[in-house]
Design a protein around this motif. Structure first.
Motif, mmCIF file in Angstrom:
data_model
loop_
_atom_site.group_PDB
_atom_site.id
_atom_site.type_symbol
_atom_site.label_atom_id
_atom_site.label_comp_id
_atom_site.label_asym_id
_atom_site.label_seq_id
_atom_site.Cartn_x
_atom_site.Cartn_y
_atom_site.Cartn_z
ATOM 1 N N ASP A 114 0.848 -1.191 0.000
ATOM 2 C CA ASP A 114 0.000 0.000 0.000
ATOM 3 C C ASP A 114 0.884 1.242 0.000
ATOM 4 N N LEU A 115 0.952 1.908 -1.158
ATOM 5 C CA LEU A 115 1.796 3.110 -1.267
ATOM 6 C C LEU A 115 1.028 4.369 -0.878
ATOM 7 N N GLY A 116 -0.160 4.187 -0.380
ATOM 8 C CA GLY A 116 -0.938 5.349 0.068
ATOM 9 C C GLY A 116 -1.907 5.840 -0.987
ATOM 10 N N TYR A 117 -2.534 6.941 -0.669
ATOM 11 C CA TYR A 117 -3.576 7.515 -1.527
ATOM 12 C C TYR A 117 -3.075 8.817 -2.139
ATOM 13 N N SER A 118 -3.247 8.942 -3.432
ATOM 14 C CA SER A 118 -2.809 10.163 -4.116
ATOM 15 C C SER A 118 -3.978 11.124 -4.256
ATOM 16 N N ARG A 119 -3.847 12.290 -3.657
ATOM 17 C CA ARG A 119 -4.880 13.317 -3.796
ATOM 18 C C ARG A 119 -4.974 13.768 -5.253
ATOM 19 N N ALA A 120 -3.820 13.797 -5.920
ATOM 20 C CA ALA A 120 -3.794 14.327 -7.290
ATOM 21 C C ALA A 120 -4.562 13.446 -8.264
ATOM 22 N N SER A 121 -4.516 12.135 -8.059
ATOM 23 C CA SER A 121 -5.225 11.257 -8.993
ATOM 24 C C SER A 121 -6.572 10.807 -8.432
ATOM 25 N N GLY A 122 -6.777 11.032 -7.131
ATOM 26 C CA GLY A 122 -8.015 10.586 -6.511
ATOM 27 C C GLY A 122 -8.077 9.072 -6.442
ATOM 28 N N ASP A 123 -6.919 8.446 -6.331
ATOM 29 C CA ASP A 123 -6.872 6.985 -6.327
ATOM 30 C C ASP A 123 -5.638 6.521 -5.554
ATOM 31 N N ASP A 124 -5.556 5.215 -5.281
ATOM 32 C CA ASP A 124 -4.363 4.679 -4.636
ATOM 33 C C ASP A 124 -3.165 4.893 -5.540
ATOM 34 N N VAL A 125 -2.010 5.154 -4.927
ATOM 35 C CA VAL A 125 -0.793 5.405 -5.712
ATOM 36 C C VAL A 125 -0.473 4.207 -6.596
ATOM 37 N N ILE A 126 -0.573 3.027 -6.020
ATOM 38 C CA ILE A 126 -0.222 1.813 -6.768
ATOM 39 C C ILE A 126 -1.155 1.633 -7.973
#
Lengths: 340, 572
Positions: A77-89
């Motif tokens: 779990d690389l966390g949640y990206s605010r920029a993409s609105g999705d999980d980083v992975i």
């Protein structure tokens, strides 16, 4: 060779670890309020900044914060990206194939055009053709990507309407994408594998302008290096010897001079491919091309730490893998290089 | 050459000349969509979509912001001295999942908001009404499951009953907020969201729902249902099982295009029906009057911006010498009403309207939208008047200000051209009055500005406010109450104003509330509490094939750029 590859692959986790400590450490230079900024879009949310800091543990010590990140990363779990609105992975999984697709479309023309024009310029040194190629190099070097990109859009899309505008696929095909079975994540290839040649062609046409932008800018770099390498090779002893042996110009230039001139081009090509796989930030942004480059620009602008860390991890893998391939190619081209 | 000709021919021959299809609305913008979960929606990007996938109990009637009408709630009664609201829910409503909507779904939705209530969500707005506090159970230990459960219940007749701890005249307006929509409880629980039961409520307190299971796969009762979202596109399609009138547009596509030039080209070609513009000056120059473009101007603006004159500056670093000796200011420099009046007369309002707003700006009498009920146009307003400013500067601090001069710092949010312009206009005008007056202009990052603002560190700063719900309270209490959100920015405290504002919260009598708001506005003028920055006039533009958009249908409380729901639009 096998040991060399294994050693190189073992470097990946070490590089990732050092890189992640550095990035997380650097973020500690920001105040908790600054690190909470990505979660705040309105004055109303700003009023609750303390709760946002608290709920995300932004005041915790560096080891605690790093430990938390590492623990979740090791669980995939690389966390949640605010920029993409999705999980980083998931974001990387979705966007990297698009970037690879663009890389495939551009890397080969960049190399071929660069080597060809560089060789031509060297062989016609100071003549008209050399001058023309040098103008192209200056043009490619000096014209900012965003200017060239917008210019190409204005000419081929807005004015002549022979190529599509921004995006990866036309509106008419957007809904059909949901029915495609995805094999590679690369839209043009997946469309072909689904027998949807119309979509594949649509996707390829959408890639022409971004590819043209990258080819113009990046092949200029190859031309410049190749020209210099060729000029150096053409005045070397082994070329003079080859000519003295009565070999034709074609053999001398092609086999003896160009092959040696290509050595440093392989390294440069490696760097270019690393750059392309890391996402062509400006080009992807201008053409709304959904690769990792576009995402990382958005992430950086939003201080999206999870995304920046995820991108750095991905880049570390790309750098190590591509560098290994480049080194192996070096050994193939230059037998003097040995790995074991 | 031959090859080139063949390639060109091939390209031309295969060009789709794809103007946006007639049954599809194509919108290009540069925003991201942080979430599709209503309980986490608190930004325009998400709101513009969520308001079409989900529905609230109430919504605004057409373009009105003062009249509410039922959406999922058909009828409601208010009892128990304004503390109990009983809603009849619409029958035969289906979710996109196929599940029928019942009162249980509505109860679950509101309880989920109260339970989670994460810091960056809008749920505190509903919590304030239903629990009497904007906090969640982690921050306020008095919040128990019983309290949440009691606040929202279904009665035996299948009606939804809200029980408020005290009268709240703003409650109905709050219910119209996009995020307070009804979600599909069976479906959400099936996905792994909160069970809706007491057993696991604690585990969900403060949970960020931005990336929830519902964000990934929404299911609402709205006229449009979610199809797919990828890196650069969001797709929705008309919901066949919608309870209302079938939408004219079958599909809606939001395409993310960051580059303004690329958006403009697509718009002018007709490949996009609507785009996010680049500001009035750019849009006027590049798009207004072009073939195929409809331009609508003079639209209402529901934001308000003020220059805050802080009467208790807590950051010594911004005070210079900290004295009225010409090298700084005391921490309470703005506590003298003469200073505040002088600054209010020194700001060149018309120049800001002419130069920055390109003539499309309007001075207001109060820090609230002029379209909101409670706005009093008769209240006096300050005008640019150098003589008056000079006179008040001479009076200020017993003549010390005029005699010794001062040095102060005006901050603005980095990247905000409006805020920078405001600060620079003020600097030029104030410094022109007396050579001993010095105003330094300095930028601050958004996060830094927020943190320092909350601590009352900024001497002079301009900040705006956009409404969460269409009620004067959302502005008046925020700006003028010493218990309001902006209290620390100005440290302005007026006992009468505080009393009046509390009274507006205790009555549902509209006429009485409006009277009290007028009193507040007059007092704020008299005391020069803030410098009121002129409000820009809104505008919109779209392809002339779009039907259903325009001034008559524009509601500024709706997030979508045309101020209308997608279901109201069609194409010719």
């Amino acid at each position: 060779m096998f040991n060399f590859i294994v050693r190189r692959l073992l470097q990946i986790p070490v590089v990732m670890l050092v890189l992640s400590i550095m990035i997380v450490g650097l973020t500690q230079l920001l105040t908790p309020e600054q690190r909470a900024a990505p979660y705040i879009r309105t004055e109303q949310q700003a009023a609750r900044i303390e709760q946002i800091i608290e709920s995300r543990g932004l005041r915790d010590s560096f080891p605690v914060q790093y430990g938390r990140w590492l623990s979740s990363t090791l669980q995939g779990d690389l966390g949640y990206s605010r920029a993409s609105g999705d999980d980083v992975i998931d974001t990387i999984r979705e966007r990297l194939p698009a970037t690879i697709e663009l890389t495939i479309l551009t890397a080969i023309p960049i190399m071929l055009i660069g080597i060809w024009l560089g060789t031509l310029a060297a062989l016609h040194k100071d003549k008209f053709l050399d001058q023309v190629i040098r103008v192209f190099v200056v043009f490619g070097y000096s014209l900012p990507t965003f200017v060239l990109g917008i210019l190409l859009l204005a000419v081929f899309y807005a004015y002549f309407n022979v190529l599509p505008g921004a995006g990866q696929v036309s509106v008419l095909n957007q809904f059909a994408l949901g029915d495609l079975r995805r094999y590679t994540g690369m839209l043009s290839i997946d469309a072909m594998l689904n027998g949807r040649w119309d979509i594949a062609w649509d996707v390829i046409r959408h890639m022409i302008l971004p590819a043209l932008t990258l080819i113009t800018v990046l092949s200029a770099q190859i031309v410049k290096v190749m020209r210099n390498n060729m000029l150096e090779a053409l005045t070397s002893d082994y070329v003079r010897t080859a000519r003295a042996k009565g070999l034709s110009d074609r053999v001398v230039n092609g086999k003896h001079a160009r092959r040696n001139a290509l050595l440093s081009i392989i390294t440069l090509a490696g760097f270019l491919i690393i750059g392309l796989l890391g996402g062509s930030l400006i080009t992807e942004t201008i053409f709304a091309y959904p690769g990792v480059g576009q995402w990382v620009v958005q992430a950086a602008l939003q201080t999206d730490l999870a995304a920046v860390l995820g991108f750095a991890m991905m880049s570390a893998v790309v750098v190590v893998v591509v560098s290994t391939i480049v080194d192996i190619l070096y050994g193939v081209v230059d037998p003097r290089v040995r790995f074991d | 050459m031959k090859k080139l000709a063949i390639l060109s021919t091939l390209l031309v021959a295969s060009t789709a000349f794809a103007a946006a299809p007639k049954d599809t609305l194509v919108y290009q913008w540069s925003s991201d969509i942080p979430t599709l979960d209503p309980a986490a929606t608190y930004d325009t990007g998400s709101g513009a979509i969520v308001e079409n996938l989900y529905e609230t109990l109430l919504t605004y009637k057409g373009a009105s912001i003062s009249q509410l009408e039922g959406l999922l709630g058909t009828k409601w009664t208010v009892s128990n001295a304004g503390k109990t609201y009983t809603f009849d829910l619409r029958k035969n409503v289906k979710f996109h999942s196929g599940n029928a909507m019942t009162c249980t779904d509505a109860e679950y939705s509101f309880e989920r908001m109260l339970v989670t209530n994460e810091g960056s969500s809008a749920n505190y707005i509903i919590a304030e009404s239903l629990l009497g506090t904007g906090a969640n159970a982690n921050d306020d230990k008095t919040i128990t499951w019983a309290r949440i459960d009691r606040a929202v219940e279904c009665n035996s007749a299948g009606q939804l009953v809200f029980t408020l701890p005290k009268t709240d005249p703003t409650f109905l307006a709050r219910l119209a907020y996009t995020g307070f929509a009804v979600v599909d409880s069976k479906y959400a629980i099936g996905l792994g969201e909160w069970s809706g039961k007491e057993a696991d409520w604690k585990a969900w307190v403060g949970k960020d729902l931005t990336n929830s299971k519902l964000d990934k796969a929404p299911s609402g009762t709205g006229a449009y249902k979610f199809v797919r979202e990828d890196a650069n596109a969001f797709l929705a399609t008309a919901f066949d099982g919608y309870w209302g009138k079938k939408p004219a547009l079958k599909n809606v596509i939001f395409q993310r295009v960051d580059e303004i030039a690329a958006r403009q080209q697509a718009f002018l070609r007709g490949d996009a029906d609507i785009i996010e513009g680049g500001g009035r000056a750019t849009d006027t120059a590049q798009l207004k009057g072009k073939p195929g473009v409809t331009w609508v101007d003079d639209l209402p603006n529901v934001a308000a911006t003020a220059l805050f004159m802080n009467q208790n500056i807590t950051d010594k670093g911004t005070l210079g010498s900290g004295k009225l000796d010409g090298k700084g200011i005391p921490a309470n420099f703005f506590s003298d009403v003469n200073v505040r009046r002088a600054f209010s007369y020194a700001f060149n309002y018309q120049q800001y309207i002419t130069d920055f707003q390109k003539g499309a700006g309007k001075q207001r009498t109060t820090l609230m939208p002029d379209t909101f009920p409670g706005y009093d146009a008769k209240v006096k307003k300050y005008t640019y008047n150098r003589a008056q400013a000079t006179a008040y500067f001479k009076k200020a601090w017993g003549g010390q200000v005029w005699k010794n001069g001062f040095v102060l710092t005006a901050f603005y949010r980095d990247g905000s051209a409006a805020a920078q312009t405001i600060a620079e206009i003020l600097k030029r005008e104030v410094e022109a009055i007396n050579p001993k007056f010095k105003v330094n202009v300095s930028a601050k990052q958004w996060s830094e500005m927020v943190a320092s603002g909350n601590e009352g560190k900024n001497p002079l700063i301009s900040i705006g406010w956009a409404p969460d719900f269409a009620d004067a309270d959302n502005f008046m209490y925020t700006f003028y109450s010493s218990n309001g959100y902006y209290a620390k920015r100005s440290s302005w405290k007026d006992a009468s104003v505080d009393k009046w504002l509390e009274q507006t919260r205790a009555t549902t009598n509209t006429a009485e509330r409006n009277r009290l708001y007028s009193l507040v506005a007059n007092r704020a003028y008299e005391q020069a509490s803030h410098i009121l920055i002129p409000a820009g006039v809104n505008y919109s533009f779209f392809r002339d094939t779009i039907v259903g958009a325009g001034k008559a249908n524009y509601n500024p409380m709706i997030s979508f750029t045309l101020g209308t729901y997608w279901k109201e639009l069609s194409k010719k």
